[in-house]
Enzyme design. Structure first.
Site, PDB file in Angstrom:
ATOM      1  N   ASP A  24      -0.437  -4.431  -2.701  1.00 42.81           N
ATOM      2  CA  ASP A  24      -0.828  -4.027  -1.352  1.00 42.81           C
ATOM      3  C   ASP A  24      -0.763  -2.515  -1.253  1.00 42.81           C
ATOM      4  O   ASP A  24       0.165  -1.902  -1.793  1.00 42.81           O
ATOM      5  CB  ASP A  24       0.146  -4.645  -0.330  1.00 42.81           C
ATOM      6  N   HIS A  41      -7.238   3.348   1.805  1.00 36.08           N
ATOM      7  CA  HIS A  41      -6.170   2.544   2.416  1.00 36.08           C
ATOM      8  C   HIS A  41      -5.579   1.517   1.452  1.00 36.08           C
ATOM      9  O   HIS A  41      -4.553   0.916   1.736  1.00 36.08           O
ATOM     10  CB  HIS A  41      -6.709   1.838   3.667  1.00 36.08           C
TER      11      HIS A  41
END
Ligand code: G6P
Length: 467
Positions: free
Chosen positions: A374, A162
């Site tokens: 991110d 992720h």
């Protein structure tokens, strides 16, 4: 007869939280798109969800919750410190996020990481039969695929990361780089948020193992490992329903009244929503906002910043330091630029419930998503879908270093989140864009997000894994 192709999800977190309701401890489904996308798949296919409850000590026995089998894994207090706070969140987390903080390499953390990964693999093996599909999630569990393959024959194993997979030059620092890559290559399919993450992983495998192949397929010890990007998304329908509900619309109006009214007309609301994490760029964002006010082109009469900061990983030193820094900065900005009755920054350190969060999205004129690095950043996608035609419109200021920039580059105002002056200038632009341009950009953003929701994401990963 049990359905064929059962699906076992393995993630550090369970899809349920233990909470107190009416004086009683109960399990409640965790919020978030990932859980809402994966839960129905497990229910449909049969199978279970293996994970940690979040509390140290002996785990409760497996149980059923809302039609899914939940299999908690025990993690001792010492393992929480060394596996979770240590290796996962003070070694891997900063290393994989471009070393925006210095990763700490400690041998005393590595072995607990191996042990906890083995505990997860064993718990998963006990749930798994030949022919099943196992989907392992995220950086805390990178050794599980290879461990599980040793324990159970004939299973399809998928792994999805992720967070970003770092460039070779940074990953190379990890003293256990070979072990981590061998762990991941135990999977049949390794998925990443972005094409760059997939490329970085393939390059690391070819450099630090005997794997051969291209960027999308590796041959390793007689097996094929497929490497592919699968950009994650949100539950679009749920967001639309929530955003258009009467209660959320009414709350958004109330928030605008509280935050945006000023004696000189309406103020524009700039919003940040992040876990209180140093990868999110909160402190640089605040300094840029301070710079904007210092320049004097904007004042608290025409704009206000709301920063929602969700408490996170407070046992890790860097997180406590970040909190102290952000809170000092907020105080400094308010002291310097606020007026009686008109704060420059509203700082809310708490977990908002989903409806309240969506009301903030609806109320905000500008969404600031400026992480230093991110994996994806779903706040950006949530904001876009929360905005509907009858809204005042909204502008997304987005970091070049968020995975979401690959899909949302065209409609957002892209920024380098390290550049205080550049960020201040972009905030200025975001506050003064003509309405037609705001609408045009939002149209582009909505089209981009609508191409794929979290159900499509999960479906395409599983389809690739089972094919
Ligand atoms: C990120 C990670 C997840 C993690 C979440 C919350 O999104 O990718 O794996 O669960 O942060 O962090 P926590 O440490 O509370 O699980």
């Amino acid at each position: 007869m049990a359905p064929r192709n059962r699906l076992i999800i393995v993630a550090n977190r369970l899809p349920v939280n233990r909470v107190k309701r009416k004086g009683r401890m109960v399990w409640e489904t965790s919020p978030g798109g990932l859980v809402s996308a994966l839960k129905p798949l497990v229910t449909e296919a049969g199978g279970s969800w293996v994970g940690w409850s979040g509390s140290p000590g002996k785990a409760p026995p497996a149980f059923e919750h809302e039609n899914i089998q939940v299999r908690p894994v025990s993690v001792t207090a010492e393992q929480v410190e060394k596996f979770y706070a240590g290796f996962s969140n003070a070694t891997l987390w900063p290393l994989y996020h471009d070393c925006v903080r210095t990763p700490q390499f400690h041998r005393r953390w590595w072995w607990p990481y191996v042990d906890v990964n083995r505990q997860f693999a064993e718990a998963t093996a006990a749930e798994t039969k030949p022919g099943d599909t196992v989907w392992v999630h995220d950086y805390q569990l990178q050794l599980v695929p290879a461990m599980l393959r040793e324990m159970v024959p004939d299973v399809k194993i998928g792994f999805f990361l992720h967070i970003p997979f770092p460039p070779l030059e940074l990953f190379a620092q990890l003293p256990w780089r070979r072990e981590i890559l061998a762990g991941l290559m135990g999977a049949d399919l390794v998925g990443f948020q972005t094409p760059q993450g997939a490329k970085n992983f393939a390059a690391a495998c070819k450099r630090y193992s005997d794997a051969r192949g291209g960027d999308t397929k590796l041959e390793h010890r007689g097996r094929t490992v497929v490497v592919k990007p699968f950009p994650i998304s949100i539950d679009i329908e749920h967001m639309e329903e929530t955003a258009t509900s009467e209660s959320v619309q009414a709350r958004a109006v109330e928030l605008r009244k509280d935050l945006a009214s000023s004696r000189h007309g309406e103020r524009k609301i700039l919003l940040g929503v992040d876990r209180l994490d140093y990868t999110k760029g909160i402190e640089i964002r605040l300094r840029a906002y301070e710079e904007l006010l210092r320049r004097g082109t904007h004042t608290v009469d025409d704009c206000v910043l709301v920063q929602v900061a969700v408490p996170s990983r407070e046992s890790v030193g860097e997180y406590a330091e970040l909190r102290a820094f952000v809170e000092r900065l907020t105080g400094r900005i308010n002291g310097e630029y606020g007026e009686a009755g008109r704060a420059a920054v509203h700082y809310l350190r708490r977990n908002l419930n989903f409806e309240e969060l969506v009301a903030f999205y609806r109320a905000a004129d500008v969404m600031l998503v400026t992480p230093l690095r991110d994996g994806m950043n779903l706040v950006a996608k949530e904001y876009v879908i929360a905005k509907t035609d009858d809204d005042r419109g909204g502008t997304l200021v987005l970091s070049e270093f968020a995975g979401a920039a690959n899909e949302l580059g065209a409609g957002s105002l892209l920024v380098n989140p390290h550049d205080v002056d550049g960020l201040a200038a972009t905030m200025d632009v975001s506050l003064t864009l003509p309405e037609a341009e705001v609408d045009r950009r939002m149209g582009l953003l909505q089209r981009a997000v609508r191409k794929n929701d979290v159900f499509g994401w999960a479906g395409s990963f599983l389809e690739a894994l089972r094919s």
